[in-house]
Design an enzyme around this catalytic site. Structure first.
Site, PDB file in Angstrom:
ATOM      1  CD  GLU A   1      -0.269  -4.550  10.064  1.00  0.00           C
ATOM      2  OE1 GLU A   1      -1.337  -4.428  10.613  1.00  0.00           O
ATOM      3  OE2 GLU A   1       0.388  -5.319   9.555  1.00  0.00           O
TER       4      GLU A   1
ATOM      5  CG  LEU B   1      -1.805   1.088   1.354  1.00  0.00           C
ATOM      6  CD1 LEU B   1      -2.699   1.327   0.332  1.00  0.00           C
ATOM      7  CD2 LEU B   1      -2.497   1.074   2.735  1.00  0.00           C
TER       8      LEU B   1
ATOM      9  CB  ILE C   1       6.435  -3.845   0.472  1.00  0.00           C
ATOM     10  CG1 ILE C   1       5.996  -2.395  -0.237  1.00  0.00           C
ATOM     11  CG2 ILE C   1       5.543  -4.681   0.428  1.00  0.00           C
ATOM     12  CD1 ILE C   1       4.817  -1.625   0.630  1.00  0.00           C
TER      13      ILE C   1
ATOM     14  N   PRO D   1       6.423   6.230  -1.530  1.00  0.00           N
ATOM     15  CG  PRO D   1       8.299   6.531  -3.060  1.00  0.00           C
ATOM     16  CD  PRO D   1       6.782   5.826  -2.985  1.00  0.00           C
TER      17      PRO D   1
HETATM   18  C1  LIG Z   1       9.709  -2.146   8.576  1.00  0.00           C
HETATM   19  C2  LIG Z   1       8.738  -1.502   8.054  1.00  0.00           C
HETATM   20  C3  LIG Z   1       7.642  -2.324   7.485  1.00  0.00           C
HETATM   21  C4  LIG Z   1       6.444  -1.960   6.666  1.00  0.00           C
HETATM   22  N1  LIG Z   1       5.783  -2.765   6.199  1.00  0.00           N
HETATM   23  C5  LIG Z   1       4.756  -2.356   5.118  1.00  0.00           C
HETATM   24  C6  LIG Z   1       3.948  -3.260   4.642  1.00  0.00           C
HETATM   25  O1  LIG Z   1       4.136  -4.341   4.356  1.00  0.00           O
HETATM   26  N2  LIG Z   1       3.104  -2.624   3.531  1.00  0.00           N
HETATM   27  C7  LIG Z   1       2.860  -1.148   3.534  1.00  0.00           C
HETATM   28  O2  LIG Z   1       2.024  -0.884   2.743  1.00  0.00           O
HETATM   29  N3  LIG Z   1       3.560  -0.410   4.171  1.00  0.00           N
HETATM   30  C8  LIG Z   1       4.272  -1.132   5.177  1.00  0.00           C
HETATM   31  N4  LIG Z   1       5.282  -0.105   5.863  1.00  0.00           N
HETATM   32  C9  LIG Z   1       4.897   1.367   5.854  1.00  0.00           C
HETATM   33  C10 LIG Z   1       4.351   2.085   7.170  1.00  0.00           C
HETATM   34  O3  LIG Z   1       2.973   1.254   7.408  1.00  0.00           O
HETATM   35  C11 LIG Z   1       4.267   3.441   7.019  1.00  0.00           C
HETATM   36  O4  LIG Z   1       5.692   3.726   6.990  1.00  0.00           O
HETATM   37  C12 LIG Z   1       3.469   4.133   8.139  1.00  0.00           C
HETATM   38  O5  LIG Z   1       2.168   3.900   8.109  1.00  0.00           O
HETATM   39  C13 LIG Z   1       3.883   5.697   8.397  1.00  0.00           C
HETATM   40  O6  LIG Z   1       4.013   6.154   7.161  1.00  0.00           O
HETATM   41  P1  LIG Z   1       5.122   7.250   6.827  1.00  0.00           P
HETATM   42  O7  LIG Z   1       6.277   6.392   7.205  1.00  0.00           O
HETATM   43  O8  LIG Z   1       4.969   7.730   5.403  1.00  0.00           O
HETATM   44  O9  LIG Z   1       4.717   8.430   7.868  1.00  0.00           O
HETATM   45  P2  LIG Z   1       4.386   9.706   7.565  1.00  0.00           P
HETATM   46  O10 LIG Z   1       2.882   9.531   7.078  1.00  0.00           O
HETATM   47  O11 LIG Z   1       5.174  10.497   6.899  1.00  0.00           O
HETATM   48  O12 LIG Z   1       4.172  10.522   9.058  1.00  0.00           O
HETATM   49  C14 LIG Z   1       5.412  10.838   9.846  1.00  0.00           C
HETATM   50  C15 LIG Z   1       4.842  11.406  11.340  1.00  0.00           C
HETATM   51  O13 LIG Z   1       3.665  12.264  11.052  1.00  0.00           O
HETATM   52  C16 LIG Z   1       2.430  11.732  11.847  1.00  0.00           C
HETATM   53  N5  LIG Z   1       1.445  12.076  11.070  1.00  0.00           N
HETATM   54  C17 LIG Z   1       1.036  12.090   9.823  1.00  0.00           C
HETATM   55  N6  LIG Z   1      -0.038  12.338   9.441  1.00  0.00           N
HETATM   56  C18 LIG Z   1      -0.810  12.705  10.464  1.00  0.00           C
HETATM   57  C19 LIG Z   1      -2.132  13.130  10.944  1.00  0.00           C
HETATM   58  N7  LIG Z   1      -2.754  13.369  10.062  1.00  0.00           N
HETATM   59  N8  LIG Z   1      -2.118  13.448  12.175  1.00  0.00           N
HETATM   60  C20 LIG Z   1      -1.239  13.172  13.313  1.00  0.00           C
HETATM   61  N9  LIG Z   1      -0.173  12.826  12.987  1.00  0.00           N
HETATM   62  C21 LIG Z   1       0.466  12.578  11.664  1.00  0.00           C
HETATM   63  C22 LIG Z   1       2.974  10.146  11.855  1.00  0.00           C
HETATM   64  O14 LIG Z   1       1.986   9.653  12.881  1.00  0.00           O
HETATM   65  C23 LIG Z   1       4.320  10.133  12.012  1.00  0.00           C
HETATM   66  O15 LIG Z   1       4.622  10.230  13.401  1.00  0.00           O
HETATM   67  C24 LIG Z   1       6.352  -0.522   6.664  1.00  0.00           C
HETATM   68  C25 LIG Z   1       7.118   0.170   7.274  1.00  0.00           C
HETATM   69  C26 LIG Z   1       8.456   0.000   7.896  1.00  0.00           C
HETATM   70  C27 LIG Z   1       9.467   0.812   8.451  1.00  0.00           C
END
Ligand SMILES: Cc1cc2nc3c(=O)[nH]c(=O)nc-3n(C[C@H](O)[C@H](O)[C@H](O)COP(=O)(O)OP(=O)(O)OC[C@H]3O[C@@H](n4cnc5c(N)ncnc54)[C@H](O)[C@@H]3O)c2cc1C
Length: 385
Positions: free
Chosen positions: A356, A122, A154, A125
């Site tokens: 998640e 899902l 992912i 970048p």
């Molecule tokens: C090891 C690992 C495994 C993963 N596995 C998967 C997978 O299998 N499949 C998949 O699809 N993804 C996966 N992910 C992605 C992961 O789910 C996302 O990184 C996560 O949802 C956060 O997104 P972001 O890193 O872009 O943070 P951002 O969205 O950039 O957020 C940065 C900060 O801002 C805060 N923030 C953002 N928007 C808001 C808001 N509206 N209100 C308050 N606070 C906010 C967040 O809480 C966070 O603290 C994985 C990530 C990692 C590191």
């Protein structure tokens, strides 16, 4: 304490034995190397555990949600990285359980019967918490969709046989154009990009997925066009408690390690100082409360009752508990803690608060549910008094 059936206790015991035999002895090695533990998949074949969420009619073990959580807690206890491999495979299967036809389920679940794994793509970048901002596209041409885009972070991406990938079939419609597809490994144009270096859960595999003109049969569309975001949100509701379960396992392991250290360092005596004893008591309270919160959410799911709020609560609470208990365990053990395997539990805990759906986003979900059920205003409040 949750009352477990004899069958659940037997499955929990089998998971403990597998973890003691296969996972714990290999955890430090794969944490250090960051390599994917192929031996885990091979060793899982006899138990068919990667098919634990597959319904009976498709040849799986058909464990209910509480039983899946019991298994994942044990895997989290052994190694949250290897536990993440199992949890992420189940996550991708949840999308197919939610929206797949019988034919799609048969095809998607078949590899899991052979201890192969699935992956859920899902995040992009520019689209993490705001998953609706994804820019991957799927253009229909005849009886195929042509997928383009990049998915990042992912889990299982480098080793999966089957994937659930989200891409937009109608970019002008924004979030309402996002659709979900089953994508099989090896399709031309579907390649694995960078493998991520990680702070924790280093035995799990986290990669970029690159889609360049990937032709996917139209029969691989899950649900209808435009239903992708609904499927993704339902999937995450279903899957978040798996992260809670891994978190409870980490917290329990950190506590057990700390207690074993106390016995060894102060033989025959309790921890010196009531403050330290109280900390141990607080850790125990948190671990038990976390487990109960998780089991309650799973019992709601198994009873077919809505559990979206409880799913968010258990993911948030249990992952915060894992972070707090593992950090406290390090403090209580002093330099022994800082230089021991407890460091891994702290590192592994951090991601539980992030993937998640971050715990900040979960708090938004929970607060919305709370506000939606606000008690009616009193007459005095209505009168502005
Ligand atoms: C090891 C690992 C495994 C993963 N596995 C998967 C997978 O299998 N499949 C998949 O699809 N993804 C996966 N992910 C992605 C992961 O789910 C996302 O990184 C996560 O949802 C956060 O997104 P972001 O890193 O872009 O943070 P951002 O969205 O950039 O957020 C940065 C900060 O801002 C805060 N923030 C953002 N928007 C808001 C808001 N509206 N209100 C308050 N606070 C906010 C967040 O809480 C966070 O603290 C994985 C990530 C990692 C590191």
């Amino acid at each position: 304490m949750s009352i477990l059936s004899q069958e659940q206790k037997a499955i929990q015991q089998a998971a403990k034995e597998f973890v003691a035999k296969v996972i714990i002895p290999n955890a430090a090695k794969f944490d250090k190397s960051g390599e994917f533990p192929m031996l885990l998949l091979e060793a899982s074949k006899p138990s068919n555990i990667f098919a634990m969420a597959v319904p009976k009619e498709f040849g799986g073990l058909n464990y209910d949600a509480l039983t899946q959580a019991l298994v994942l807690e044990e895997w989290g206890y052994g190694c949250a990285g290897m536990g993440t491999t199992l949890a992420a495979s189940v996550l991708s299967m949840d999308s197919v359980l939610i929206a797949g036809t019988d034919e799609q389920k048969r095809r998607y679940f078949k590899p899991m019967l052979n201890a192969e794994i699935g992956s859920f793509g899902l995040t992009e970048p520019g689209a993490g918490s705001d998953a609706a901002a994804g820019t991957a596209t799927a253009v229909k041409k005849g009886d195929e969709y042509i997928l383009n885009g990049t998915k990042c972070w992912i889990t299982n991406g480098g080793f999966a046989t089957v994937y659930v990938i989200f891409a937009n079939t109608d970019p002008a419609a924004g979030v309402k154009g996002i659709s979900a597809f089953i994508v099989e490994r090896g399709l031309p144009g579907f390649t694995i990009g960078t493998t991520d270096h990680k702070l924790g859960i280093r035995a799990s595999n986290t990669v970029e997925l690159l889609l360049k003109d990937v032709h996917v049969p139209a029969t691989n569309l899950l649900g209808k066009e435009g239903e992708g975001m609904k499927i993704a949100m339902k999937t995450l509701d279903m899957a978040r408690p798996a992260i809670a379960a891994l978190s409870v396992g980490i917290a329990q392991r950190a506590l057990d390690t700390c207690v074993a250290h106390v016995h060894a360092r102060f033989p025959g005596k309790p921890f010196p100082g009531q403050t330290l004893q109280f900390k141990l008591a607080d850790m125990q309270i948190l671990v038990e409360a976390a487990r109960e919160t998780l089991h309650q959410a799973m019992q709601l799911r198994d009873a077919g009752v809505p559990y979206s709020k409880e799913s968010a609560i258990c993911k948030t609470f249990c992952s915060d508990v894992a972070m707090q208990v593992s950090a406290t365990a390090v403090s209580l053990m002093g330099s022994y803690g800082y230089t021991s395997e407890l460091g891994k539990y702290m590192r592994d805990s951090k991601i539980m608060q992030i993937y998640e759906g971050t715990n900040q986003i979960q708090r938004l979900v929970i607060s919305r549910a709370v506000l939606a059920h606000a008690p009616a205003a009193s007459a005095a409040q209505k009168a502005g008094k």
